[in-house]
Design a protein around this motif. Structure first.
Motif, PDB file in Angstrom:
ATOM      1  N   ALA A  98       0.834  -1.233  -0.047  1.00  0.00           N
ATOM      2  CA  ALA A  98      -0.012  -0.046  -0.011  1.00  0.00           C
ATOM      3  C   ALA A  98       0.756   1.268  -0.170  1.00  0.00           C
ATOM      4  O   ALA A  98       0.632   2.144  -0.874  1.00  0.00           O
ATOM      5  CB  ALA A  98      -0.993   0.014   1.300  1.00  0.00           C
ATOM      6  N   LEU A  99       1.824   1.251   0.831  1.00  0.00           N
ATOM      7  CA  LEU A  99       2.794   2.435   0.913  1.00  0.00           C
ATOM      8  C   LEU A  99       3.551   2.641  -0.358  1.00  0.00           C
ATOM      9  O   LEU A  99       3.750   3.661  -1.046  1.00  0.00           O
ATOM     10  CB  LEU A  99       4.071   2.038   2.036  1.00  0.00           C
ATOM     11  CG  LEU A  99       3.272   2.325   3.298  1.00  0.00           C
ATOM     12  CD1 LEU A  99       4.396   1.891   4.604  1.00  0.00           C
ATOM     13  CD2 LEU A  99       2.599   3.751   3.655  1.00  0.00           C
ATOM     14  N   LEU A 100       3.921   1.462  -1.076  1.00  0.00           N
ATOM     15  CA  LEU A 100       4.545   1.532  -2.631  1.00  0.00           C
ATOM     16  C   LEU A 100       3.581   2.237  -3.475  1.00  0.00           C
ATOM     17  O   LEU A 100       4.089   2.786  -4.228  1.00  0.00           O
ATOM     18  CB  LEU A 100       5.093   0.116  -2.879  1.00  0.00           C
ATOM     19  CG  LEU A 100       5.889   0.108  -4.304  1.00  0.00           C
ATOM     20  CD1 LEU A 100       7.118   0.807  -4.032  1.00  0.00           C
ATOM     21  CD2 LEU A 100       5.980  -1.227  -4.404  1.00  0.00           C
TER      22      LEU A 100
ATOM     23  N   ILE B 155      11.533  11.665  -2.894  1.00  0.00           N
ATOM     24  CA  ILE B 155      10.192  10.993  -3.342  1.00  0.00           C
ATOM     25  C   ILE B 155      10.781   9.841  -3.896  1.00  0.00           C
ATOM     26  O   ILE B 155      10.314   8.411  -3.971  1.00  0.00           O
ATOM     27  CB  ILE B 155       9.402  11.764  -4.152  1.00  0.00           C
ATOM     28  CG1 ILE B 155       8.859  12.831  -3.437  1.00  0.00           C
ATOM     29  CG2 ILE B 155       8.210  10.939  -4.833  1.00  0.00           C
ATOM     30  CD1 ILE B 155       8.054  13.902  -4.079  1.00  0.00           C
ATOM     31  N   LEU B 156      11.776   9.670  -4.725  1.00  0.00           N
ATOM     32  CA  LEU B 156      12.207   8.696  -5.694  1.00  0.00           C
ATOM     33  C   LEU B 156      12.831   7.610  -4.776  1.00  0.00           C
ATOM     34  O   LEU B 156      12.834   6.282  -4.864  1.00  0.00           O
ATOM     35  CB  LEU B 156      13.229   9.022  -6.773  1.00  0.00           C
ATOM     36  CG  LEU B 156      12.714   9.635  -8.046  1.00  0.00           C
ATOM     37  CD1 LEU B 156      13.807  10.135  -8.765  1.00  0.00           C
ATOM     38  CD2 LEU B 156      11.634   9.091  -8.571  1.00  0.00           C
ATOM     39  N   THR B 157      13.587   8.129  -3.533  1.00  0.00           N
ATOM     40  CA  THR B 157      14.284   7.216  -2.743  1.00  0.00           C
ATOM     41  C   THR B 157      13.344   6.278  -1.924  1.00  0.00           C
ATOM     42  O   THR B 157      13.446   5.184  -1.783  1.00  0.00           O
ATOM     43  CB  THR B 157      15.080   8.162  -1.646  1.00  0.00           C
ATOM     44  OG1 THR B 157      16.040   8.702  -2.522  1.00  0.00           O
ATOM     45  CG2 THR B 157      15.779   7.265  -0.806  1.00  0.00           C
ATOM     46  N   ASP B 158      12.188   7.034  -1.320  1.00  0.00           N
ATOM     47  CA  ASP B 158      11.127   6.571  -0.805  1.00  0.00           C
ATOM     48  C   ASP B 158      10.525   5.363  -1.462  1.00  0.00           C
ATOM     49  O   ASP B 158      10.130   4.153  -0.762  1.00  0.00           O
ATOM     50  CB  ASP B 158       9.989   7.532  -0.098  1.00  0.00           C
ATOM     51  CG  ASP B 158      10.790   8.601   0.797  1.00  0.00           C
ATOM     52  OD1 ASP B 158      11.509   8.405   1.498  1.00  0.00           O
ATOM     53  OD2 ASP B 158       9.954   9.699   1.169  1.00  0.00           O
TER      54      ASP B 158
ATOM     55  N   LEU C 238      10.577   1.332  -0.320  1.00  0.00           N
ATOM     56  CA  LEU C 238       9.457   0.435  -0.530  1.00  0.00           C
ATOM     57  C   LEU C 238       9.310  -0.557  -1.351  1.00  0.00           C
ATOM     58  O   LEU C 238       9.026  -1.732  -0.951  1.00  0.00           O
ATOM     59  CB  LEU C 238       8.108   1.472  -0.595  1.00  0.00           C
ATOM     60  CG  LEU C 238       7.714   2.459   0.675  1.00  0.00           C
ATOM     61  CD1 LEU C 238       6.710   3.520   0.066  1.00  0.00           C
ATOM     62  CD2 LEU C 238       7.475   1.787   1.810  1.00  0.00           C
ATOM     63  N   GLU C 239      10.028  -0.678  -2.495  1.00  0.00           N
ATOM     64  CA  GLU C 239      10.024  -1.566  -3.304  1.00  0.00           C
ATOM     65  C   GLU C 239      11.044  -2.808  -2.901  1.00  0.00           C
ATOM     66  O   GLU C 239      10.809  -3.847  -2.769  1.00  0.00           O
ATOM     67  CB  GLU C 239      10.697  -1.203  -4.656  1.00  0.00           C
ATOM     68  CG  GLU C 239       9.668  -0.485  -5.489  1.00  0.00           C
ATOM     69  CD  GLU C 239      10.262  -0.006  -6.785  1.00  0.00           C
ATOM     70  OE1 GLU C 239      11.669   0.263  -6.968  1.00  0.00           O
ATOM     71  OE2 GLU C 239       9.369   0.468  -7.787  1.00  0.00           O
TER      72      GLU C 239
END
Length: 377
Positions: free
Chosen positions: A119-121, A148-151, A155-156
Protein backbone atom coordinates in the motif's frame (compact mmCIF):
# COMPACT_ATOMS: atom_id res chain seq x y z
CA UNK A 1 65.57 -157.70 7.72
CA UNK A 2 62.13 -158.04 6.24
CA UNK A 3 60.69 -155.48 8.62
CA UNK A 4 63.54 -153.10 7.83
CA UNK A 5 62.83 -153.33 4.10
CA UNK A 6 59.15 -152.54 4.68
CA UNK A 7 60.07 -149.42 6.73
CA UNK A 8 62.47 -148.21 4.03
CA UNK A 9 59.81 -148.65 1.31
CA UNK A 10 57.26 -146.68 3.37
CA UNK A 11 59.73 -143.80 3.86
CA UNK A 12 60.46 -143.62 0.14
CA UNK A 13 56.71 -143.54 -0.67
CA UNK A 14 56.06 -140.71 1.79
CA UNK A 15 58.87 -138.66 0.27
CA UNK A 16 57.48 -139.16 -3.24
CA UNK A 17 53.96 -138.19 -2.14
CA UNK A 18 55.27 -135.03 -0.44
CA UNK A 19 57.18 -134.04 -3.55
CA UNK A 20 54.13 -134.43 -5.77
CA UNK A 21 52.09 -132.03 -3.59
CA UNK A 22 54.55 -129.21 -4.39
CA UNK A 23 54.36 -129.83 -8.13
CA UNK A 24 51.70 -128.84 -10.60
CA UNK A 25 49.93 -131.17 -13.04
CA UNK A 26 53.01 -131.19 -15.24
CA UNK A 27 55.26 -132.02 -12.33
CA UNK A 28 56.77 -128.53 -12.19
CA UNK A 29 57.25 -126.76 -8.83
CA UNK A 30 54.31 -124.50 -7.97
CA UNK A 31 54.88 -120.74 -7.82
CA UNK A 32 53.01 -118.79 -5.15
CA UNK A 33 50.56 -116.35 -6.85
CA UNK A 34 51.62 -112.85 -5.77
CA UNK A 35 48.11 -111.56 -6.45
CA UNK A 36 46.64 -113.57 -3.62
CA UNK A 37 46.79 -110.61 -1.30
CA UNK A 38 44.19 -109.11 1.02
CA UNK A 39 41.37 -107.46 -0.94
CA UNK A 40 40.49 -103.96 0.30
CA UNK A 41 36.89 -102.75 -0.11
CA UNK A 42 36.80 -99.16 -1.43
CA UNK A 43 34.35 -96.49 -2.55
CA UNK A 44 35.11 -94.88 -5.89
CA UNK A 45 34.03 -92.02 -8.11
CA UNK A 46 34.48 -91.66 -11.86
CA UNK A 47 36.34 -88.57 -13.05
CA UNK A 48 34.65 -86.59 -15.79
CA UNK A 49 34.79 -83.47 -17.94
CA UNK A 50 32.61 -80.59 -16.85
CA UNK A 51 32.13 -76.87 -17.39
CA UNK A 52 33.01 -75.38 -14.01
CA UNK A 53 32.78 -71.75 -12.88
CA UNK A 54 35.88 -69.70 -12.13
CA UNK A 55 35.05 -68.07 -8.80
CA UNK A 56 36.45 -65.91 -6.02
CA UNK A 57 35.10 -66.35 -2.50
CA UNK A 58 35.02 -63.85 0.33
CA UNK A 59 33.15 -62.85 3.48
CA UNK A 60 30.91 -59.82 3.03
CA UNK A 61 29.01 -57.39 5.23
CA UNK A 62 25.44 -56.39 4.37
CA UNK A 63 24.70 -52.67 4.17
CA UNK A 64 21.52 -50.71 3.49
CA UNK A 65 21.22 -49.52 -0.10
CA UNK A 66 20.59 -46.04 1.31
CA UNK A 67 20.12 -44.62 4.79
CA UNK A 68 17.95 -41.68 5.82
CA UNK A 69 18.72 -39.94 9.11
CA UNK A 70 15.63 -37.91 9.97
CA UNK A 71 16.74 -34.59 11.57
CA UNK A 72 14.27 -31.72 12.19
CA UNK A 73 14.87 -28.43 10.38
CA UNK A 74 12.90 -26.26 12.85
CA UNK A 75 12.57 -25.97 16.62
CA UNK A 76 9.30 -26.82 18.27
CA UNK A 77 7.09 -29.22 20.19
CA UNK A 78 6.63 -32.71 18.69
CA UNK A 79 2.86 -33.08 18.33
CA UNK A 80 2.64 -36.61 16.92
CA UNK A 81 4.51 -39.66 15.60
CA UNK A 82 2.75 -41.30 12.65
CA UNK A 83 4.48 -44.70 12.52
CA UNK A 84 5.81 -47.49 14.71
CA UNK A 85 9.34 -48.80 15.07
CA UNK A 86 10.09 -51.43 12.43
CA UNK A 87 7.32 -50.28 10.09
CA UNK A 88 7.69 -50.42 6.33
CA UNK A 89 7.94 -46.83 5.18
CA UNK A 90 7.13 -45.49 1.72
CA UNK A 91 8.64 -42.38 0.18
CA UNK A 92 6.39 -39.42 1.06
CA UNK A 93 4.89 -41.00 4.20
CA UNK A 94 4.31 -38.57 7.07
CA UNK A 95 6.62 -39.44 9.97
CA UNK A 96 6.44 -36.63 12.54
CA UNK A 97 4.42 -33.44 13.08
CA UNK A 98 5.91 -30.45 14.87
CA UNK A 99 3.50 -27.86 16.33
CA UNK A 100 2.85 -25.53 13.35
CA UNK A 101 1.10 -22.73 15.29
CA UNK A 102 4.15 -20.46 15.80
CA UNK A 103 5.07 -20.79 12.14
CA UNK A 104 1.54 -20.00 10.96
CA UNK A 105 1.72 -16.82 13.06
CA UNK A 106 5.00 -15.83 11.44
CA UNK A 107 3.48 -16.45 8.01
CA UNK A 108 0.46 -14.29 8.83
CA UNK A 109 2.75 -11.54 10.11
CA UNK A 110 4.88 -11.64 6.98
CA UNK A 111 1.77 -11.48 4.77
CA UNK A 112 0.48 -8.48 6.77
CA UNK A 113 3.82 -6.67 6.40
CA UNK A 114 3.68 -7.29 2.69
CA UNK A 115 0.17 -5.85 2.42
CA UNK A 116 1.21 -2.72 4.34
CA UNK A 117 4.35 -2.15 2.28
CA UNK A 118 2.46 -2.78 -0.97
CA UNK A 119 0.00 0.00 0.00
CA UNK A 120 2.82 2.38 0.85
CA UNK A 121 4.59 1.52 -2.39
CA UNK A 122 1.45 2.21 -4.40
CA UNK A 123 1.20 5.64 -2.78
CA UNK A 124 4.88 6.33 -3.38
CA UNK A 125 4.50 5.51 -7.08
CA UNK A 126 1.60 7.97 -7.31
CA UNK A 127 3.76 10.61 -5.68
CA UNK A 128 6.53 10.00 -8.18
CA UNK A 129 4.08 10.26 -11.09
CA UNK A 130 2.56 13.44 -9.64
CA UNK A 131 5.88 15.22 -9.13
CA UNK A 132 7.78 13.99 -12.15
CA UNK A 133 6.19 16.47 -14.62
CA UNK A 134 6.49 19.54 -12.43
CA UNK A 135 10.01 18.57 -11.32
CA UNK A 136 11.10 18.78 -14.94
CA UNK A 137 9.69 22.33 -15.13
CA UNK A 138 11.58 23.33 -12.00
CA UNK A 139 8.50 23.91 -9.84
CA UNK A 140 9.79 21.40 -7.21
CA UNK A 141 13.18 21.39 -5.58
CA UNK A 142 15.44 18.67 -6.93
CA UNK A 143 16.24 17.44 -3.40
CA UNK A 144 12.53 16.97 -2.66
CA UNK A 145 11.97 14.96 -5.83
CA UNK A 146 15.04 12.80 -5.10
CA UNK A 147 13.61 12.02 -1.67
CA UNK A 148 10.32 10.91 -3.25
CA UNK A 149 12.22 8.59 -5.59
CA UNK A 150 14.28 7.23 -2.70
CA UNK A 151 11.15 6.53 -0.62
CA UNK A 152 9.69 4.54 -3.51
CA UNK A 153 12.91 2.52 -3.94
CA UNK A 154 13.00 1.74 -0.21
CA UNK A 155 9.39 0.53 -0.31
CA UNK A 156 10.12 -1.63 -3.36
CA UNK A 157 12.98 -3.27 -1.42
CA UNK A 158 10.69 -3.74 1.58
CA UNK A 159 8.14 -5.50 -0.60
CA UNK A 160 10.82 -7.90 -1.89
CA UNK A 161 11.94 -8.55 1.69
CA UNK A 162 8.35 -9.21 2.75
CA UNK A 163 7.88 -11.71 -0.08
CA UNK A 164 11.10 -13.50 0.95
CA UNK A 165 9.87 -13.60 4.56
CA UNK A 166 6.63 -15.18 3.38
CA UNK A 167 8.49 -17.85 1.40
CA UNK A 168 10.73 -18.57 4.40
CA UNK A 169 7.71 -18.83 6.70
CA UNK A 170 6.02 -21.25 4.27
CA UNK A 171 9.16 -23.41 4.19
CA UNK A 172 9.35 -23.48 7.98
CA UNK A 173 5.67 -24.41 8.07
CA UNK A 174 6.33 -27.28 5.64
CA UNK A 175 9.19 -28.46 7.87
CA UNK A 176 6.62 -29.01 10.63
CA UNK A 177 5.43 -32.05 8.64
CA UNK A 178 8.44 -34.39 8.39
CA UNK A 179 8.09 -36.89 5.53
CA UNK A 180 10.24 -39.80 4.38
CA UNK A 181 12.46 -39.29 1.34
CA UNK A 182 12.98 -43.02 0.69
CA UNK A 183 11.28 -46.42 0.91
CA UNK A 184 12.61 -48.50 3.76
CA UNK A 185 12.25 -49.90 7.25
CA UNK A 186 12.16 -47.63 10.29
CA UNK A 187 14.49 -48.11 13.21
CA UNK A 188 14.36 -47.07 16.84
CA UNK A 189 12.41 -43.84 17.51
CA UNK A 190 14.68 -41.58 19.53
CA UNK A 191 12.06 -39.08 20.80
CA UNK A 192 8.44 -39.23 21.92
CA UNK A 193 5.39 -37.04 21.51
CA UNK A 194 5.44 -33.88 23.62
CA UNK A 195 9.20 -33.39 23.58
CA UNK A 196 10.88 -30.30 22.18
CA UNK A 197 12.95 -30.91 19.07
CA UNK A 198 15.80 -28.72 17.89
CA UNK A 199 16.79 -28.02 14.32
CA UNK A 200 19.95 -29.67 13.01
CA UNK A 201 20.49 -31.62 16.22
CA UNK A 202 23.25 -34.21 16.57
CA UNK A 203 20.91 -37.17 17.06
CA UNK A 204 18.32 -38.07 14.41
CA UNK A 205 14.71 -38.66 15.36
CA UNK A 206 14.82 -42.02 13.54
CA UNK A 207 16.94 -43.82 10.94
CA UNK A 208 15.31 -45.44 7.91
CA UNK A 209 17.20 -48.08 5.95
CA UNK A 210 16.37 -48.99 2.38
CA UNK A 211 16.78 -52.76 2.05
CA UNK A 212 15.19 -53.45 -1.33
CA UNK A 213 17.63 -53.51 -3.04
CA UNK A 214 20.50 -54.02 -0.61
CA UNK A 215 24.30 -53.88 -0.83
CA UNK A 216 27.01 -56.30 0.25
CA UNK A 217 30.53 -54.96 0.77
CA UNK A 218 33.51 -57.35 0.75
CA UNK A 219 37.25 -57.40 0.16
CA UNK A 220 39.46 -59.60 -2.02
CA UNK A 221 43.28 -59.99 -2.15
CA UNK A 222 45.12 -57.55 -4.36
CA UNK A 223 46.40 -60.45 -6.49
CA UNK A 224 42.87 -60.80 -7.90
CA UNK A 225 42.47 -57.13 -8.85
CA UNK A 226 43.58 -57.45 -12.48
CA UNK A 227 41.50 -60.58 -12.92
CA UNK A 228 38.39 -58.84 -11.60
CA UNK A 229 39.01 -55.75 -13.75
CA UNK A 230 39.51 -57.93 -16.85
CA UNK A 231 36.18 -59.70 -16.46
CA UNK A 232 34.33 -56.53 -15.37
CA UNK A 233 35.32 -54.97 -18.68
CA UNK A 234 33.49 -57.80 -20.47
CA UNK A 235 30.18 -57.22 -18.72
CA UNK A 236 28.35 -57.47 -15.41
CA UNK A 237 29.75 -60.07 -13.01
CA UNK A 238 27.29 -62.26 -11.10
CA UNK A 239 27.63 -62.48 -7.34
CA UNK A 240 25.90 -64.84 -4.95
CA UNK A 241 25.53 -64.32 -1.22
CA UNK A 242 24.43 -66.84 1.38
CA UNK A 243 23.99 -66.80 5.14
CA UNK A 244 26.54 -69.10 6.85
CA UNK A 245 23.76 -71.25 8.35
CA UNK A 246 23.06 -72.50 4.83
CA UNK A 247 19.35 -73.01 5.54
CA UNK A 248 18.27 -70.42 2.96
CA UNK A 249 19.10 -70.46 -0.74
CA UNK A 250 21.78 -68.05 -1.90
CA UNK A 251 20.71 -64.69 -3.34
CA UNK A 252 21.90 -63.54 -6.76
CA UNK A 253 23.15 -60.06 -7.52
CA UNK A 254 25.66 -58.07 -9.57
CA UNK A 255 29.04 -56.53 -8.87
CA UNK A 256 28.60 -52.75 -9.12
CA UNK A 257 31.71 -51.17 -7.65
CA UNK A 258 35.44 -51.65 -7.09
CA UNK A 259 37.32 -49.20 -4.89
CA UNK A 260 39.91 -46.95 -6.53
CA UNK A 261 42.79 -48.05 -4.29
CA UNK A 262 44.19 -51.13 -2.55
CA UNK A 263 44.37 -50.92 1.23
CA UNK A 264 48.11 -51.02 1.91
CA UNK A 265 47.54 -52.19 5.49
CA UNK A 266 45.62 -55.33 4.55
CA UNK A 267 46.65 -55.91 0.92
CA UNK A 268 43.00 -56.09 -0.10
CA UNK A 269 40.60 -54.02 -2.18
CA UNK A 270 36.95 -53.35 -1.41
CA UNK A 271 34.10 -54.29 -3.75
CA UNK A 272 30.34 -53.85 -3.59
CA UNK A 273 27.52 -55.95 -5.02
CA UNK A 274 23.82 -55.08 -5.17
CA UNK A 275 21.03 -57.63 -4.61
CA UNK A 276 17.26 -57.22 -5.22
CA UNK A 277 16.56 -58.74 -1.76
CA UNK A 278 12.86 -59.14 -2.50
CA UNK A 279 12.65 -61.94 0.08
CA UNK A 280 14.55 -59.78 2.59
CA UNK A 281 16.86 -62.67 3.34
CA UNK A 282 19.67 -60.20 4.02
CA UNK A 283 19.55 -57.53 6.70
CA UNK A 284 21.94 -54.63 7.29
CA UNK A 285 24.85 -55.63 9.51
CA UNK A 286 24.80 -59.35 8.66
CA UNK A 287 27.87 -61.27 7.54
CA UNK A 288 27.40 -63.41 4.43
CA UNK A 289 29.47 -65.74 2.28
CA UNK A 290 30.10 -64.12 -1.10
CA UNK A 291 31.00 -65.87 -4.36
CA UNK A 292 31.96 -63.83 -7.44
CA UNK A 293 31.68 -65.80 -10.70
CA UNK A 294 34.19 -64.54 -13.25
CA UNK A 295 33.60 -67.02 -16.09
CA UNK A 296 33.04 -70.71 -16.84
CA UNK A 297 35.96 -73.07 -17.55
CA UNK A 298 34.97 -75.55 -20.26
CA UNK A 299 35.89 -79.27 -20.24
CA UNK A 300 37.70 -79.31 -16.93
CA UNK A 301 38.57 -82.68 -15.36
CA UNK A 302 36.89 -82.96 -11.98
CA UNK A 303 36.89 -85.47 -9.13
CA UNK A 304 35.55 -85.35 -5.56
CA UNK A 305 37.96 -83.44 -3.35
CA UNK A 306 37.87 -86.29 -0.81
CA UNK A 307 39.69 -88.46 -3.36
CA UNK A 308 42.76 -86.21 -3.13
CA UNK A 309 45.28 -87.17 -0.45
CA UNK A 310 48.41 -85.37 0.67
CA UNK A 311 51.73 -87.14 1.20
CA UNK A 312 55.40 -86.26 1.52
CA UNK A 313 55.66 -85.84 -2.24
CA UNK A 314 52.52 -83.72 -2.53
CA UNK A 315 48.94 -84.47 -3.50
CA UNK A 316 47.98 -87.83 -4.98
CA UNK A 317 45.06 -90.16 -5.72
CA UNK A 318 44.61 -93.91 -6.05
CA UNK A 319 43.22 -94.98 -9.44
CA UNK A 320 41.56 -98.38 -9.82
CA UNK A 321 42.92 -100.23 -12.87
CA UNK A 322 40.99 -102.82 -14.94
CA UNK A 323 42.73 -105.69 -13.09
CA UNK A 324 41.28 -104.35 -9.80
CA UNK A 325 44.58 -103.15 -8.43
CA UNK A 326 45.30 -99.54 -7.57
CA UNK A 327 47.77 -97.17 -9.17
CA UNK A 328 49.40 -94.32 -7.22
CA UNK A 329 49.06 -91.02 -9.15
CA UNK A 330 50.55 -87.66 -8.31
CA UNK A 331 48.03 -84.95 -9.22
CA UNK A 332 47.93 -81.18 -9.62
CA UNK A 333 44.81 -79.59 -8.15
CA UNK A 334 44.11 -76.37 -10.00
CA UNK A 335 41.38 -75.24 -7.60
CA UNK A 336 38.42 -76.48 -5.62
CA UNK A 337 34.73 -75.60 -5.94
CA UNK A 338 32.77 -76.79 -2.94
CA UNK A 339 33.51 -80.52 -2.62
CA UNK A 340 34.86 -80.85 -6.19
CA UNK A 341 38.53 -80.60 -7.21
CA UNK A 342 39.58 -79.42 -10.67
CA UNK A 343 42.55 -81.55 -11.78
CA UNK A 344 44.97 -80.10 -14.32
CA UNK A 345 47.40 -83.05 -14.29
CA UNK A 346 47.45 -86.69 -13.20
CA UNK A 347 43.94 -87.97 -13.94
CA UNK A 348 42.02 -88.38 -17.20
CA UNK A 349 38.28 -88.33 -17.72
CA UNK A 350 36.52 -91.65 -17.07
CA UNK A 351 39.03 -93.06 -14.58
CA UNK A 352 37.98 -94.60 -11.27
CA UNK A 353 39.44 -92.79 -8.28
CA UNK A 354 39.20 -94.06 -4.71
CA UNK A 355 37.16 -91.79 -2.45
CA UNK A 356 37.15 -93.92 0.71
CA UNK A 357 39.48 -96.66 1.99
CA UNK A 358 42.83 -94.93 1.30
CA UNK A 359 44.34 -95.83 4.67
CA UNK A 360 44.58 -99.53 3.82
CA UNK A 361 45.98 -99.03 0.31
CA UNK A 362 49.48 -99.20 -1.11
CA UNK A 363 50.47 -99.11 -4.80
CA UNK A 364 49.35 -102.41 -6.38
CA UNK A 365 46.85 -103.33 -3.67
CA UNK A 366 43.91 -105.50 -4.69
CA UNK A 367 40.57 -103.81 -4.20
CA UNK A 368 36.90 -104.57 -4.32
CA UNK A 369 34.51 -101.77 -5.31
CA UNK A 370 31.67 -101.42 -2.83
CA UNK A 371 28.40 -101.84 -4.66
CA UNK A 372 26.65 -98.60 -5.53
CA UNK A 373 29.68 -96.36 -4.92
CA UNK A 374 30.68 -95.85 -8.56
CA UNK A 375 29.29 -92.38 -9.20
CA UNK A 376 30.38 -89.56 -11.42
CA UNK A 377 31.93 -86.48 -9.82
Amino acid sequence: MRKLKIIIILLILSILISGCSNNDALGKPKVEDSRKKKVVPVNISISEKKDVPLQIKAVGNVRAYSTLSVIPQVNGELLSVHFKEGDNIKEGDLLFTINPAPFKTKLNQAEANLAKDMALLENARKQVNRYSSIAKKGFVAEEQYDKILTDMAVLEASVKSDKASIENAKIDLEYCSIKSKIDGVSGDIKINKGNIVKSNGNEPLVIINKIEPIDVVFSIPEKNVQEIRQYMSLGKLKVSASIPSGKINASSGELVFMDNAVDSNTGTIQLKATFPNKDRMMWPGQFVQVVVTLTNQANATVIPFQAVQTGQLGQYVFVVKPDMTVDYRSVTVERTIGDVAVISKGVSSGEKVVTDGHMKLTPGSNVKIIEGSAKKS
